[in-house]
Design a protein around this motif. Structure first.
Motif, PDB file in Angstrom:
ATOM      1  N   VAL A 242      17.950  59.370 102.421  1.00 58.38           N
ATOM      2  CA  VAL A 242      18.242  58.284 104.279  1.00 58.38           C
ATOM      3  C   VAL A 242      18.521  59.949 104.329  1.00 58.38           C
ATOM      4  O   VAL A 242      17.939  60.666 106.110  1.00 58.38           O
ATOM      5  CB  VAL A 242      19.242  57.287 104.869  1.00 58.38           C
ATOM      6  CG1 VAL A 242      18.918  58.187 106.323  1.00 58.38           C
ATOM      7  CG2 VAL A 242      19.098  56.191 104.543  1.00 58.38           C
ATOM      8  N   ILE A 243      19.328  60.798 103.796  1.00 55.19           N
ATOM      9  CA  ILE A 243      20.046  62.006 104.835  1.00 55.19           C
ATOM     10  C   ILE A 243      18.777  63.563 103.992  1.00 55.19           C
ATOM     11  O   ILE A 243      18.634  64.129 104.788  1.00 55.19           O
ATOM     12  CB  ILE A 243      21.651  62.506 103.737  1.00 55.19           C
ATOM     13  CG1 ILE A 243      22.554  60.991 104.224  1.00 55.19           C
ATOM     14  CG2 ILE A 243      21.444  63.815 104.510  1.00 55.19           C
ATOM     15  CD1 ILE A 243      22.341  61.481 105.717  1.00 55.19           C
ATOM     16  N   SER A 244      18.450  62.699 103.077  1.00 54.50           N
ATOM     17  CA  SER A 244      17.779  64.078 102.139  1.00 54.50           C
ATOM     18  C   SER A 244      16.055  63.984 102.960  1.00 54.50           C
ATOM     19  O   SER A 244      15.597  64.978 103.639  1.00 54.50           O
ATOM     20  CB  SER A 244      16.880  63.469 100.743  1.00 54.50           C
ATOM     21  OG  SER A 244      17.953  63.398  99.735  1.00 54.50           O
ATOM     22  N   VAL A 245      15.301  62.815 103.919  1.00 47.83           N
ATOM     23  CA  VAL A 245      14.904  62.643 104.562  1.00 47.83           C
ATOM     24  C   VAL A 245      15.033  63.135 105.917  1.00 47.83           C
ATOM     25  O   VAL A 245      14.327  63.935 106.300  1.00 47.83           O
ATOM     26  CB  VAL A 245      14.105  60.931 104.385  1.00 47.83           C
ATOM     27  CG1 VAL A 245      13.104  60.849 105.897  1.00 47.83           C
ATOM     28  CG2 VAL A 245      13.576  60.667 103.337  1.00 47.83           C
ATOM     29  N   MET A 246      15.939  62.943 106.417  1.00 47.50           N
ATOM     30  CA  MET A 246      16.463  63.603 107.614  1.00 47.50           C
ATOM     31  C   MET A 246      16.708  65.082 107.845  1.00 47.50           C
ATOM     32  O   MET A 246      16.114  65.533 108.716  1.00 47.50           O
ATOM     33  CB  MET A 246      18.177  62.838 108.365  1.00 47.50           C
ATOM     34  CG  MET A 246      17.653  61.369 108.874  1.00 47.50           C
ATOM     35  SD  MET A 246      16.728  61.132 109.825  1.00 47.50           S
ATOM     36  CE  MET A 246      16.936  62.039 111.325  1.00 47.50           C
TER      37      MET A 246
ATOM     38  N   ARG B  41      21.036  63.410 112.728  1.00 50.50           N
ATOM     39  CA  ARG B  41      20.846  63.311 110.759  1.00 50.50           C
ATOM     40  C   ARG B  41      22.413  63.104 110.938  1.00 50.50           C
ATOM     41  O   ARG B  41      22.836  62.876 110.160  1.00 50.50           O
ATOM     42  CB  ARG B  41      20.928  64.966 110.452  1.00 50.50           C
ATOM     43  CG  ARG B  41      21.057  64.695 109.042  1.00 50.50           C
ATOM     44  CD  ARG B  41      20.790  66.309 108.841  1.00 50.50           C
ATOM     45  NE  ARG B  41      21.023  66.946 109.335  1.00 50.50           N
ATOM     46  CZ  ARG B  41      21.980  68.570 107.744  1.00 50.50           C
ATOM     47  NH1 ARG B  41      21.475  68.862 107.542  1.00 50.50           N
ATOM     48  NH2 ARG B  41      23.217  69.367 109.302  1.00 50.50           N
ATOM     49  N   GLU B  42      23.377  63.878 111.938  1.00 52.47           N
ATOM     50  CA  GLU B  42      24.482  63.513 111.552  1.00 52.47           C
ATOM     51  C   GLU B  42      24.853  61.597 111.982  1.00 52.47           C
ATOM     52  O   GLU B  42      25.713  61.478 111.881  1.00 52.47           O
ATOM     53  CB  GLU B  42      25.389  64.466 111.844  1.00 52.47           C
ATOM     54  CG  GLU B  42      25.478  65.601 112.008  1.00 52.47           C
ATOM     55  CD  GLU B  42      25.566  65.676 110.801  1.00 52.47           C
ATOM     56  OE1 GLU B  42      26.947  65.544 110.021  1.00 52.47           O
ATOM     57  OE2 GLU B  42      24.629  66.756 109.774  1.00 52.47           O
ATOM     58  N   LEU B  43      24.165  61.316 112.966  1.00 49.19           N
ATOM     59  CA  LEU B  43      24.615  60.556 113.152  1.00 49.19           C
ATOM     60  C   LEU B  43      24.163  58.914 112.354  1.00 49.19           C
ATOM     61  O   LEU B  43      24.905  58.161 111.841  1.00 49.19           O
ATOM     62  CB  LEU B  43      23.440  59.489 114.963  1.00 49.19           C
ATOM     63  CG  LEU B  43      23.813  58.033 115.143  1.00 49.19           C
ATOM     64  CD1 LEU B  43      24.858  57.842 115.687  1.00 49.19           C
ATOM     65  CD2 LEU B  43      23.289  57.907 116.393  1.00 49.19           C
ATOM     66  N   MET B  44      23.021  59.877 111.556  1.00 48.40           N
ATOM     67  CA  MET B  44      22.730  58.251 110.429  1.00 48.40           C
ATOM     68  C   MET B  44      23.468  58.995 109.512  1.00 48.40           C
ATOM     69  O   MET B  44      23.931  57.935 108.609  1.00 48.40           O
ATOM     70  CB  MET B  44      20.833  58.968 110.118  1.00 48.40           C
ATOM     71  CG  MET B  44      19.740  58.575 111.009  1.00 48.40           C
ATOM     72  SD  MET B  44      19.712  57.622 111.250  1.00 48.40           S
ATOM     73  CE  MET B  44      19.278  56.908 109.348  1.00 48.40           C
ATOM     74  N   ARG B  45      24.121  60.079 109.270  1.00 42.97           N
ATOM     75  CA  ARG B  45      24.860  60.322 107.735  1.00 42.97           C
ATOM     76  C   ARG B  45      26.333  59.562 107.890  1.00 42.97           C
ATOM     77  O   ARG B  45      26.851  58.376 107.283  1.00 42.97           O
ATOM     78  CB  ARG B  45      25.671  61.256 107.933  1.00 42.97           C
ATOM     79  CG  ARG B  45      26.095  61.899 106.475  1.00 42.97           C
ATOM     80  CD  ARG B  45      26.457  62.906 106.343  1.00 42.97           C
ATOM     81  NE  ARG B  45      25.951  64.603 106.806  1.00 42.97           N
ATOM     82  CZ  ARG B  45      25.136  65.072 106.175  1.00 42.97           C
ATOM     83  NH1 ARG B  45      25.108  64.791 104.912  1.00 42.97           N
ATOM     84  NH2 ARG B  45      24.763  66.152 106.179  1.00 42.97           N
TER      85      ARG B  45
END
Length: 628
Positions: A34-38, A429-433
Motif C-alpha cells: 500500500v505505501i509503495s503504491v502511494m 499517503r500519510e493517512l494511508m500509512r
C-alpha cells in the motif's frame, strides 16, 4: 544457554509458530504494498510536474508578459540556467473530425502555445511524442486521403509514367482480374477517359497491396513526395517536434483527447476501427475566446489546423485535455500577438506598438541545482529585467508586471505551482500509512494469542525449568527470543512478499484484465482432486484432514470458478487511469518505508511476546509440575 536451545526446539517442533510468522509476513507485506503504491503515485506526480513544466515557472495569466524575449535572454545569461521557453496557456474548443452529431464531436481543451525547440529543451516533450511513423494499418487510409485530396495532381504525375505492361497489371489488379490475355490489349485500347483511370488508380491505392510492383517505383515515389509521411519512417515524429504538417502549422494533442485511442491491459495503445480514426490523418477546428486588456470578451477566433502527432505524458488529466499549438498561432487567436495601437479618436493614427506576450515562461536549471535556488536566480533576473524596462521609460502597455506590486505575477518552483495537487496526495499517503499501521495491532494481538496458547501448552516444561533453577528472567528471555525470531523471520518474509507483489503489479493487472484459461482449469482440477482425496483418505479416520481438504477444495474451486468467470466477462480493470490520473501502475518498492515497517513489525512481535512471557514467568513451579 538453555534459552536458544529451547527457542529453537519450540520453533522447529510445532506448526503454530509458522502461523505466527505467516501472520507477521502478511501484515508487513500489506503495509509495504500500500505505501509503495502511494509513494509511487506521489513520485509520478512530482516527476510529471517537473518534466512537463521545467524547474521554475513564471506566470501572468490572461494579459501575459510583454517583451518576454528580453526576459528569457536575461534569465539564460545566468550559468545555472540551461534553457527557458515562452508559453501561452488558454482554454478553447476543439471540433474533432468525428461525424456530425457524435457526442464527442467537440472537446474543451487546454491550449498551450509553444516554441517546439526551446520547449523541448526545458521539458521532456520530445520523449512524450507517441507516434514515430504512420502505423502499418493506417498507411492505406493515409494513401486514400492523399489521392482524395490530390487526385488530379496524382493523375497528371502517375498516368504518363505507366507503360502498357503496367496498365495491364493495373487492370488485372482492379476490375478485370479474369480477363484473358488476348482480350486485355483490346480492352486496354478501349479505356481512354482519364476519369476511369483515376477511378482504377484510386481503388488500387485504397485496396491493393503491391503498389510499387504494379505502378512502378517511380510512380509511387511521385505519390509519396506529396505525402512525405509515407516515404519517411520518422516524419511523423519530426512533424510532432516542429508542430507542422506538410508546411502547415499543426496540433499535437494529448493521447486521450481522441476517443479512438484505446489503452490495452498491457499498457499499449491501439486505434479503434482498425486505425481509421488515427488522429494525425485529420484536421480540427480550434476556437478561442480572446480577452481584451480591460477583461472584456472579444469575438471568438477560429482556425482549421491539421493534427501532426499525439503525446502521452503519462498523466491522464493532461493527456485528456491538453493540446500543443505553435506559439504564434495561439498568440494570434488570443490577441496576445504584436499589434498596432491606434488613437481612439482617430482610427487611422497609430500611436504605438503592443508587443507580443506570453502567459508563462518555463525555466530549466542545470542538473543537481535545487529548485528553490533556481527560483531565487529567476526572481533576481526578473528584477533586473523589470528595472531595465523602467529605465527605458516604456509606455504602460509595454511594461512588464511588477514583481513587488502585482499579485497576479508568480515566480514559483514546479512543486509550488502544483502544490494544490501534490499537497493532498502527500496527506493521503500519510493517512494511508497511519490507517494501515493499525495492522501492527492486529499482528500483535495474533502473537499474544498464539504465544499464550504456547505458554498454556508448555506449562509442565516451564515448571520443570523453574524446579531445576531457571529464573523468571530466563523464562521471560525464552519467549522474548521466541518472539524476536518470529518477528524477524516474518518481517523478512513480508518484505520479500511485498517486493514480489509490488514489482509485479503490472503483470497482476494484466492477469486480472485477461485471466489465462489454463489457470482456472488447473485450480478447478486441483480442487476436484483434493476433494476426492479427502473423502477417500478419511474413511472414518481423523476428522481434521478431511476438514482441511474440503476447505482447500472449496477455496481453490472458488478461485478457479471466479477466474473462469472473470475471463468470460472480459476481465476486471483494476487500474483505471481516468480514476487514478496516471496510465501506469507504480511498481517500485519504497525501501525506506519497507525497512521501517519490517523493524516495527519485529519490535511489535517482541513487545507482544512479553505479555505471555510474563505470564509464563509467574507460573508456580509446584502447580506447574502437578498440571495436567
Amino acid at each position: 544457554m538453555y534459552q536458544p536451545l529451547l527457542t529453537s526446539r519450540y520453533l522447529t517442533t510445532r506448526m503454530i509458530p509458522l502461523l505466527a510468522v505467516a501472520a507477521v509476513a502478511l501484515c508487513v507485506a500489506l503495509v509495504i504494498v500500500v505505501i509503495s503504491v502511494m509513494t509511487g503515485f506521489l513520485d509520478m506526480v512530482r516527476s510529471s510536474g517537473q518534466t512537463l513544466m521545467g524547474d521554475v515557472v513564471i506566470t501572468y495569466p490572461i494579459r501575459g508578459i510583454p517583451r518576454y524575449e528580453d526576459l528569457i535572454e536575461t534569465i539564460v545569461a545566468d550559468p545555472d540556467v540551461v534553457a527557458a521557453t515562452p508559453v501561452v496557456d488558454t482554454w478553447g474548443l476543439l471540433r474533432m473530425p468525428y461525424p456530425a452529431g457524435d457526442a464527442k464531436e467537440s472537446e474543451q481543451v487546454q491550449i498551450w502555445g509553444i516554441e517546439p525547440e526551446s520547449f523541448s529543451a526545458v521539458t521532456g516533450f520530445a520523449d512524450t511524442l507517441h507516434w514515430d511513423a504512420v502505423p502499418d494499418n493506417v498507411a492505406l487510409d493515409v494513401q486514400q486521403d492523399l489521392f482524395r485530396n490530390h487526385a488530379q495532381l496524382i493523375m497528371s504525375e502517375v498516368l504518363p509514367q505507366l507503360d502498357e505492361q503496367q496498365r495491364i497489371a493495373l487492370l488485372r489488379a482492379t476490375y478485370d482480374k479474369d480477363l484473358p490475355d488476348e482480350a486485355m490489349a483490346a480492352h486496354l485500347a478501349g479505356i481512354t477517359p482519364d476519369d476511369e483511370w483515376s477511378d482504377r488508380i484510386g481503388w488500387f491505392l485504397r485496396h491493393g497491396t503491391d503498389h510499387a510492383e504494379v505502378l512502378g517505383v517511380n510512380a509511387m515515389a511521385s505519390i509519396h513526395r506529396l505525402e512525405p509521411r509515407l516515404e519517411d519512417g520518422t516524419r511523423v515524429k519530426e512533424d510532432g517536434l516542429t508542430l507542422s504538417r506538410n508546411g502547415r502549422p499543426a496540433i499535437v494533442s494529448g493521447l486521450h483527447v481522441s476517443k479512438a485511442n484505446i489503452r490495452t491491459s498491457t499498457g499499449d495503445y491501439q486505434v479503434a476501427s482498425d486505425g481509421y480514426w488515427w488522429m494525425p490523418r485529420f484536421e480540427g477546428t480550434l476556437t478561442t475566446l480572446p480577452i481584451d486588456n480591460r477583461g472584456g470578451m472579444l469575438e471568438p477566433e477560429s482556425m482549421v489546423l491539421p493534427f501532426a502527432n499525439e503525446f502521452a505524458s503519462g498523466v491522464y488529466l493532461i493527456d485528456q485535455t491538453r493540446i500543443m499549438v505553435p506559439l504564434n498561432i495561439v498568440q494570434k487567436m488570443t490577441h496576445l500577438d504584436e499589434a498596432k495601437l491606434v488613437d481612439e479618436d482617430d482610427l487611422t493614427t497609430i500611436v504605438g506598438i503592443s508587443p507580443a506576450r506570453a502567459t508563462m515562461v518555463l525555466v530549466r536549471g542545470r542538473n543537481g541545482l535545487d529548485p528553490i535556488a533556481l527560483r531565487d536566480i529567476v526572481r533576481s533576473s526578473y528584477r533586473e529585467f523589470e528595472a531595465r524596462c523602467e529605465a527605458a521609460d516604456l509606455p504602460e502597455l509595454e511594461r512588464p508586471p511588477s514583481l513587488s506590486r502585482d499579485p497576479g505575477l508568480g515566480i514559483l518552483t514546479w512543486e509550488e505551482q502544483n502544490a494544490s495537487f501534490i499537497g493532498p496526495v502527500e496527506k493521503e499517503r500519510e493517512l494511508m500509512r497511519t490507517l494501515f499501521s493499525i495492522v501492527y495491532l492486529v499482528c500483535g494481538a495474533l502473537i499474544v494469542a498464539i504465544f499464550w496458547a504456547i505458554v498454556y501448552e508448555k506449562t509442565r516444561d516451564i515448571g520443570i525449568l523453574r524446579s531445576i533453577g531457571a529464573s523468571r528472567a530466563g523464562i521471560v528471555s525464552i519467549f522474548l527470543l521466541y518472539g524476536l525470531f518470529v518477528g524477524v523471520f516474518g518481517a523478512l518474509g513480508g518484505v520479500g512478499l511485498g517486493w514480489l507483489v509490488t514489482t509485479n503489479m503490472p503483470n497482476i493487472h494484466e492477469g486480472m484484465s485477461h485471466p489465462p484459461l489454463w489457470l482456472g482449469i488447473v485450480l478447478v482440477s486441483i480442487a476436484g482432486l483434493l476433494g476426492v482425496w479427502s473423502c477417500v483418505y478419511w474413511r472414518g479416520r481423523k476428522l481434521l484432514p478431511l476438514l482441511l481438504g474440503i476447505l482447500g477444495a472449496v477455496v481453490l474451486g472458488a478461485l478457479g470458478v471466479g477466474e473462469l468467470w472473470l475471463r468470460s466477462s472480459g476481465g476486471v480493470v483494476l487500474w483505471d487511469p481516468a480514476v487514478y490520473y496516471f496510465t501506469e501502475i507504480p511498481s517500485e518498492v519504497d525501501w525506506a518505508s519497507a525497512w521501517i515497517t519490517a523493524v516495527a513489525a519485529a519490535v511489535v512481535s517482541v513487545v507482544a511476546a512479553a505479555i505471555p512471557a510474563a505470564r509464563a514467568a509467574d507460573i508456580d513451579p509446584v502447580g506447574a509440575l502437578r498440571y495436567e
